[in-house]
Design an enzyme around this catalytic site. Sequence first.
Site, short mmCIF file in Angstrom:
data_model
loop_
_atom_site.label_atom_id
_atom_site.label_comp_id
_atom_site.label_asym_id
_atom_site.label_seq_id
_atom_site.Cartn_x
_atom_site.Cartn_y
_atom_site.Cartn_z
N GLY A 52 6.93 6.28 -5.11
CA GLY A 52 6.50 7.67 -5.21
C GLY A 52 5.04 7.78 -5.63
O GLY A 52 4.27 6.83 -5.51
N LEU A 54 2.90 9.52 -4.03
CA LEU A 54 2.39 9.10 -2.72
C LEU A 54 0.94 9.53 -2.48
O LEU A 54 0.49 10.56 -2.98
CB LEU A 54 3.28 9.68 -1.62
CG LEU A 54 4.75 9.31 -1.69
CD1 LEU A 54 5.51 9.89 -0.49
CD2 LEU A 54 4.96 7.80 -1.76
N HIS A 55 0.24 8.71 -1.70
CA HIS A 55 -1.15 8.99 -1.31
C HIS A 55 -1.31 8.57 0.15
O HIS A 55 -0.34 8.12 0.78
CB HIS A 55 -2.13 8.25 -2.24
CG HIS A 55 -1.79 6.79 -2.42
ND1 HIS A 55 -1.95 5.88 -1.42
CD2 HIS A 55 -1.28 6.11 -3.47
CE1 HIS A 55 -1.58 4.68 -1.83
NE2 HIS A 55 -1.15 4.79 -3.08
N GLY A 57 -2.48 6.04 1.50
CA GLY A 57 -2.08 4.65 1.78
C GLY A 57 -0.61 4.59 2.15
O GLY A 57 -0.22 3.89 3.10
N HIS A 58 0.23 5.34 1.42
CA HIS A 58 1.66 5.37 1.76
C HIS A 58 1.86 6.03 3.13
O HIS A 58 2.70 5.61 3.92
CB HIS A 58 2.45 6.18 0.72
CG HIS A 58 2.50 5.55 -0.64
ND1 HIS A 58 1.84 6.07 -1.72
CD2 HIS A 58 3.16 4.45 -1.07
CE1 HIS A 58 2.09 5.31 -2.78
NE2 HIS A 58 2.87 4.33 -2.42
N ASP A 171 -0.89 -4.83 -2.22
CA ASP A 171 -0.02 -5.73 -2.99
C ASP A 171 0.22 -6.98 -2.15
O ASP A 171 1.33 -7.23 -1.68
CB ASP A 171 1.29 -5.03 -3.32
CG ASP A 171 1.06 -3.84 -4.24
OD1 ASP A 171 0.73 -4.07 -5.41
OD2 ASP A 171 1.18 -2.69 -3.78
N SER A 207 -1.29 4.65 -6.62
CA SER A 207 -0.64 5.72 -7.39
C SER A 207 -1.21 5.75 -8.81
O SER A 207 -1.30 6.80 -9.43
CB SER A 207 0.87 5.47 -7.46
OG SER A 207 1.38 5.37 -6.16
#
Length: 304
Positions: A52, A54-55, A57-58, A171, A207
Amino acid sequence: MPFFHIFYDEKLTFAAIQNVLMEVFKEIFPLKSYLKEGRKSGMSIGLVPTMGALHQGHLALIDESLKEADLTVATIFVNPTQFNNADDLEKYPRTLEADLKMLEQRGCHAVFVPSVEQMYPNLPELQFNFGKLESVMEGAFRPGHFNGVGVVVSKLFNIVQPDYAYFGQKDLQQYMIVNRLVDDLSFGLQLRRVPIYREDDGLAMSSRNRRLSEDGKKQALALYKSLQLAETMLKAGDSPADVQVAVEKLFDSHEVKIEYIEIVGLDTLEPVKNISDAGTVAVCVAGYVEDVRLIDNVIIKLDF
Ligand code: PAF
Protein backbone atom coordinates in the site's frame (compact mmCIF):
# COMPACT_ATOMS: atom_id res chain seq x y z
CA MET A 1 1.51 -11.95 18.09
CA PRO A 2 -0.47 -9.21 19.88
CA PHE A 3 1.30 -6.16 18.48
CA PHE A 4 0.42 -7.11 14.90
CA HIS A 5 -3.29 -6.66 15.47
CA ILE A 6 -3.45 -2.96 16.18
CA PHE A 7 -2.62 -1.99 12.59
CA TYR A 8 -5.69 -3.31 10.78
CA ASP A 9 -8.78 -1.21 11.30
CA GLU A 10 -11.86 -3.15 10.19
CA LYS A 11 -14.09 -0.04 10.13
CA LEU A 12 -11.66 1.98 8.02
CA THR A 13 -11.20 -0.92 5.61
CA PHE A 14 -14.98 -1.29 5.31
CA ALA A 15 -15.44 2.45 4.66
CA ALA A 16 -12.68 2.50 2.00
CA ILE A 17 -14.17 -0.52 0.22
CA GLN A 18 -17.60 1.14 0.01
CA ASN A 19 -16.15 3.91 -2.16
CA VAL A 20 -14.91 1.82 -5.08
CA LEU A 21 -16.55 -0.30 -7.75
CA MET A 22 -13.48 -2.47 -8.42
CA GLU A 23 -13.62 -5.98 -6.94
CA VAL A 24 -12.19 -5.83 -3.41
CA PHE A 25 -11.62 -9.00 -1.40
CA LYS A 26 -10.80 -9.20 2.27
CA GLU A 27 -10.92 -12.99 2.42
CA ILE A 28 -9.06 -15.73 0.62
CA PHE A 29 -11.92 -17.97 -0.50
CA PRO A 30 -14.10 -15.38 -2.30
CA LEU A 31 -10.93 -14.19 -4.10
CA LYS A 32 -10.09 -17.75 -5.14
CA SER A 33 -13.62 -18.34 -6.52
CA TYR A 34 -13.43 -15.08 -8.48
CA LEU A 35 -10.06 -16.06 -9.96
CA LYS A 36 -11.32 -19.57 -10.74
CA GLU A 37 -14.08 -18.04 -12.87
CA GLY A 38 -11.51 -15.90 -14.68
CA ARG A 39 -9.29 -18.92 -15.33
CA LYS A 40 -12.28 -20.96 -16.57
CA SER A 41 -12.87 -18.37 -19.27
CA GLY A 42 -9.23 -18.66 -20.29
CA MET A 43 -7.93 -15.49 -18.65
CA SER A 44 -4.31 -15.17 -17.57
CA ILE A 45 -3.66 -13.58 -14.17
CA GLY A 46 -1.10 -10.93 -13.25
CA LEU A 47 -0.25 -10.32 -9.59
CA VAL A 48 1.12 -7.06 -8.17
CA PRO A 49 1.90 -7.54 -4.46
CA THR A 50 2.21 -4.29 -2.48
CA MET A 51 2.15 -2.96 1.05
CA GLY A 52 0.00 0.00 0.00
CA ALA A 53 0.83 3.72 0.25
CA LEU A 54 0.85 3.49 -3.50
CA HIS A 55 2.77 5.81 -5.83
CA GLN A 56 3.61 5.98 -9.54
CA GLY A 57 6.17 3.19 -9.13
CA HIS A 58 3.40 0.80 -8.07
CA LEU A 59 1.21 2.03 -10.91
CA ALA A 60 4.02 1.17 -13.35
CA LEU A 61 3.78 -2.42 -12.05
CA ILE A 62 0.01 -2.36 -12.55
CA ASP A 63 0.49 -1.01 -16.09
CA GLU A 64 2.89 -3.84 -16.96
CA SER A 65 0.39 -6.38 -15.68
CA LEU A 66 -2.50 -4.76 -17.56
CA LYS A 67 -0.43 -4.97 -20.77
CA GLU A 68 0.49 -8.61 -20.35
CA ALA A 69 -2.21 -10.37 -18.32
CA ASP A 70 -5.98 -10.50 -18.82
CA LEU A 71 -6.81 -10.05 -15.16
CA THR A 72 -4.73 -7.87 -12.84
CA VAL A 73 -4.88 -8.48 -9.10
CA ALA A 74 -3.12 -6.17 -6.68
CA THR A 75 -2.63 -7.02 -3.02
CA ILE A 76 -2.31 -4.51 -0.22
CA PHE A 77 -0.95 -6.00 2.96
CA VAL A 78 1.55 -4.46 5.36
CA ASN A 79 3.23 -7.73 6.22
CA PRO A 80 4.31 -7.63 9.87
CA THR A 81 6.63 -10.62 9.62
CA GLN A 82 9.05 -8.85 7.28
CA PHE A 83 9.65 -5.90 9.62
CA ASN A 84 12.58 -6.40 11.94
CA ASN A 85 11.81 -3.11 13.67
CA ALA A 86 8.45 -2.53 15.43
CA ASP A 87 8.75 1.25 15.04
CA ASP A 88 9.20 0.93 11.26
CA LEU A 89 6.10 -1.29 11.11
CA GLU A 90 4.05 1.14 13.15
CA LYS A 91 5.14 4.15 11.09
CA TYR A 92 4.74 2.46 7.71
CA PRO A 93 2.28 4.72 5.81
CA ARG A 94 -1.26 3.38 5.45
CA THR A 95 -3.49 5.11 2.88
CA LEU A 96 -6.03 2.46 1.93
CA GLU A 97 -8.80 4.72 0.67
CA ALA A 98 -6.50 6.64 -1.68
CA ASP A 99 -4.79 3.38 -2.76
CA LEU A 100 -8.07 1.79 -3.80
CA LYS A 101 -9.06 4.85 -5.80
CA MET A 102 -5.68 4.89 -7.58
CA LEU A 103 -5.97 1.21 -8.48
CA GLU A 104 -9.52 1.58 -9.69
CA GLN A 105 -8.69 4.61 -11.85
CA ARG A 106 -5.73 2.75 -13.35
CA GLY A 107 -7.96 -0.12 -14.45
CA CYS A 108 -6.83 -2.77 -11.94
CA HIS A 109 -9.45 -5.52 -11.89
CA ALA A 110 -9.32 -6.77 -8.34
CA VAL A 111 -7.56 -6.10 -5.07
CA PHE A 112 -6.95 -8.29 -2.04
CA VAL A 113 -6.75 -6.45 1.30
CA PRO A 114 -6.50 -9.18 3.93
CA SER A 115 -6.30 -8.66 7.67
CA VAL A 116 -3.34 -10.06 9.57
CA GLU A 117 -5.58 -12.85 10.93
CA GLN A 118 -6.60 -13.77 7.39
CA MET A 119 -2.99 -14.13 6.27
CA TYR A 120 -1.63 -15.54 9.51
CA PRO A 121 -4.19 -17.62 11.41
CA ASN A 122 -1.01 -18.96 13.03
CA LEU A 123 2.42 -17.43 13.12
CA PRO A 124 4.32 -19.54 10.53
CA GLU A 125 6.92 -22.00 11.77
CA LEU A 126 8.39 -22.25 8.26
CA GLN A 127 11.83 -20.68 7.91
CA PHE A 128 13.49 -19.83 4.62
CA ASN A 129 17.21 -19.71 4.14
CA PHE A 130 18.19 -18.02 0.91
CA GLY A 131 21.88 -18.70 1.47
CA LYS A 132 24.38 -16.28 -0.05
CA LEU A 133 21.64 -14.20 -1.68
CA GLU A 134 20.51 -12.96 1.69
CA SER A 135 23.85 -12.77 3.45
CA VAL A 136 24.54 -9.28 2.08
CA MET A 137 22.93 -5.83 2.08
CA GLU A 138 19.24 -5.93 3.17
CA GLY A 139 19.63 -9.48 4.42
CA ALA A 140 22.63 -8.52 6.56
CA PHE A 141 21.11 -5.30 7.92
CA ARG A 142 17.53 -6.52 8.38
CA PRO A 143 17.76 -9.98 9.95
CA GLY A 144 14.63 -12.05 9.29
CA HIS A 145 13.36 -9.63 6.63
CA PHE A 146 13.66 -12.01 3.69
CA ASN A 147 12.20 -14.88 5.65
CA GLY A 148 9.08 -12.73 6.16
CA VAL A 149 9.06 -11.76 2.48
CA GLY A 150 9.53 -15.39 1.40
CA VAL A 151 6.61 -16.57 3.54
CA VAL A 152 4.16 -13.84 2.53
CA VAL A 153 5.05 -13.96 -1.17
CA SER A 154 4.68 -17.78 -1.17
CA LYS A 155 1.26 -17.41 0.45
CA LEU A 156 0.20 -14.82 -2.12
CA PHE A 157 1.45 -17.01 -4.98
CA ASN A 158 -0.50 -19.97 -3.57
CA ILE A 159 -3.66 -17.94 -3.08
CA VAL A 160 -3.67 -16.13 -6.43
CA GLN A 161 -1.77 -18.68 -8.58
CA PRO A 162 -0.78 -15.99 -11.04
CA ASP A 163 0.70 -16.52 -14.49
CA TYR A 164 2.83 -13.39 -14.03
CA ALA A 165 4.04 -11.51 -10.96
CA TYR A 166 5.51 -8.00 -11.02
CA PHE A 167 8.20 -6.71 -8.66
CA GLY A 168 10.07 -3.41 -8.70
CA GLN A 169 13.81 -3.11 -9.34
CA LYS A 170 14.08 -0.74 -6.39
CA ASP A 171 13.97 -3.81 -4.14
CA LEU A 172 16.54 -5.58 -6.28
CA GLN A 173 17.62 -8.10 -3.66
CA GLN A 174 13.97 -8.92 -2.95
CA TYR A 175 13.44 -9.51 -6.67
CA MET A 176 16.45 -11.86 -6.80
CA ILE A 177 15.25 -13.77 -3.76
CA VAL A 178 11.71 -14.11 -5.11
CA ASN A 179 13.20 -15.27 -8.41
CA ARG A 180 15.03 -18.01 -6.52
CA LEU A 181 11.88 -18.87 -4.57
CA VAL A 182 9.92 -19.27 -7.81
CA ASP A 183 12.59 -21.68 -9.14
CA ASP A 184 13.13 -23.61 -5.91
CA LEU A 185 9.43 -24.16 -5.22
CA SER A 186 8.35 -24.50 -8.88
CA PHE A 187 5.66 -21.83 -8.63
CA GLY A 188 5.33 -22.00 -12.40
CA LEU A 189 4.87 -18.30 -12.99
CA GLN A 190 6.81 -15.69 -14.88
CA LEU A 191 8.45 -13.08 -12.73
CA ARG A 192 8.93 -9.59 -14.14
CA ARG A 193 11.36 -6.96 -12.90
CA VAL A 194 10.03 -3.46 -13.52
CA PRO A 195 12.50 -0.51 -13.64
CA ILE A 196 12.73 2.03 -10.83
CA TYR A 197 10.33 4.94 -11.12
CA ARG A 198 11.96 8.23 -10.15
CA GLU A 199 10.75 11.74 -9.30
CA ASP A 200 11.82 14.44 -11.80
CA ASP A 201 14.86 15.21 -9.63
CA GLY A 202 15.92 11.54 -9.54
CA LEU A 203 14.66 10.48 -6.09
CA ALA A 204 13.49 6.87 -6.31
CA MET A 205 9.79 6.64 -5.52
CA SER A 206 9.09 4.87 -2.28
CA SER A 207 6.15 4.65 0.10
CA ARG A 208 8.58 5.70 2.83
CA ASN A 209 9.22 9.06 1.08
CA ARG A 210 5.89 10.19 2.57
CA ARG A 211 7.58 10.30 5.94
CA LEU A 212 10.22 12.81 4.72
CA SER A 213 9.99 16.60 5.05
CA GLU A 214 10.65 18.72 1.94
CA ASP A 215 14.20 19.23 3.19
CA GLY A 216 14.52 15.50 3.88
CA LYS A 217 13.57 14.77 0.28
CA LYS A 218 16.36 17.09 -0.89
CA GLN A 219 18.85 15.38 1.43
CA ALA A 220 17.68 11.97 0.22
CA LEU A 221 18.75 12.92 -3.31
CA ALA A 222 22.29 12.19 -2.14
CA LEU A 223 21.45 8.50 -2.56
CA TYR A 224 20.73 8.98 -6.26
CA LYS A 225 23.74 11.28 -6.67
CA SER A 226 25.95 8.61 -5.10
CA LEU A 227 24.70 6.09 -7.66
CA GLN A 228 25.37 8.52 -10.51
CA LEU A 229 28.89 9.12 -9.21
CA ALA A 230 29.47 5.37 -8.88
CA GLU A 231 28.23 4.78 -12.42
CA THR A 232 30.52 7.45 -13.89
CA MET A 233 33.53 6.15 -11.99
CA LEU A 234 32.93 2.47 -12.80
CA LYS A 235 32.42 3.25 -16.48
CA ALA A 236 35.71 5.18 -16.41
CA GLY A 237 37.44 2.07 -15.04
CA ASP A 238 37.80 3.03 -11.36
CA SER A 239 37.95 0.16 -8.90
CA PRO A 240 34.98 -0.70 -6.63
CA ALA A 241 37.16 0.13 -3.61
CA ASP A 242 37.86 3.65 -4.94
CA VAL A 243 34.19 4.12 -5.79
CA GLN A 244 33.18 3.19 -2.26
CA VAL A 245 35.59 5.73 -0.77
CA ALA A 246 34.37 8.50 -3.12
CA VAL A 247 30.73 7.76 -2.38
CA GLU A 248 31.21 7.69 1.38
CA LYS A 249 32.92 11.09 1.07
CA LEU A 250 29.94 12.46 -0.86
CA PHE A 251 27.69 11.55 2.07
CA ASP A 252 29.86 13.58 4.49
CA SER A 253 28.15 16.76 3.27
CA HIS A 254 24.59 15.41 3.51
CA GLU A 255 22.22 14.54 6.32
CA VAL A 256 22.23 10.91 5.25
CA LYS A 257 23.41 8.18 7.59
CA ILE A 258 24.76 5.72 5.09
CA GLU A 259 24.30 2.06 5.96
CA TYR A 260 25.94 0.42 2.98
CA ILE A 261 27.05 1.02 -0.56
CA GLU A 262 27.82 -2.19 -2.39
CA ILE A 263 28.92 -2.97 -5.92
CA VAL A 264 27.69 -6.47 -6.66
CA GLY A 265 27.36 -8.86 -9.57
CA LEU A 266 23.79 -8.70 -10.86
CA ASP A 267 23.33 -12.47 -10.96
CA THR A 268 24.88 -13.37 -7.61
CA LEU A 269 24.69 -10.17 -5.54
CA GLU A 270 28.22 -10.99 -4.44
CA PRO A 271 30.55 -8.01 -4.01
CA VAL A 272 32.65 -7.28 -7.09
CA LYS A 273 36.35 -6.62 -6.50
CA ASN A 274 37.58 -6.44 -10.06
CA ILE A 275 35.46 -4.80 -12.72
CA SER A 276 37.42 -6.02 -15.73
CA ASP A 277 35.42 -9.27 -15.94
CA ALA A 278 32.38 -8.23 -13.89
CA GLY A 279 29.84 -7.99 -16.73
CA THR A 280 26.66 -6.41 -15.44
CA VAL A 281 26.84 -5.04 -11.92
CA ALA A 282 24.41 -3.36 -9.54
CA VAL A 283 25.36 -0.55 -7.23
CA CYS A 284 23.09 -0.71 -4.20
CA VAL A 285 22.84 1.86 -1.45
CA ALA A 286 20.92 2.13 1.82
CA GLY A 287 20.81 4.96 4.33
CA TYR A 288 18.71 6.88 6.80
CA VAL A 289 17.32 10.37 6.25
CA GLU A 290 15.30 11.86 9.11
CA ASP A 291 15.23 8.37 10.65
CA VAL A 292 13.56 6.94 7.54
CA ARG A 293 15.40 4.04 5.94
CA LEU A 294 15.73 4.39 2.15
CA ILE A 295 17.29 2.18 -0.51
CA ASP A 296 18.15 2.71 -4.16
CA ASN A 297 20.22 1.04 -6.87
CA VAL A 298 21.40 1.24 -10.43
CA ILE A 299 22.24 -1.56 -12.85
CA ILE A 300 25.32 -0.95 -15.01
CA LYS A 301 26.53 -2.97 -17.96
CA LEU A 302 30.32 -2.80 -17.97
CA ASP A 303 32.06 -3.67 -21.22
CA PHE A 304 35.80 -3.63 -20.83
O1 PAF B 1 7.94 -4.94 -1.85
C1 PAF B 1 6.97 -4.98 -1.06
O2 PAF B 1 6.15 -4.06 -1.00
C2 PAF B 1 6.81 -6.16 -0.13
O3 PAF B 1 8.04 -6.64 0.30
C3 PAF B 1 5.96 -7.30 -0.72
C4 PAF B 1 6.59 -7.89 -1.95
C5 PAF B 1 4.57 -6.77 -1.08
C6 PAF B 1 5.79 -8.43 0.29
O4 PAF B 1 5.18 -7.98 1.46
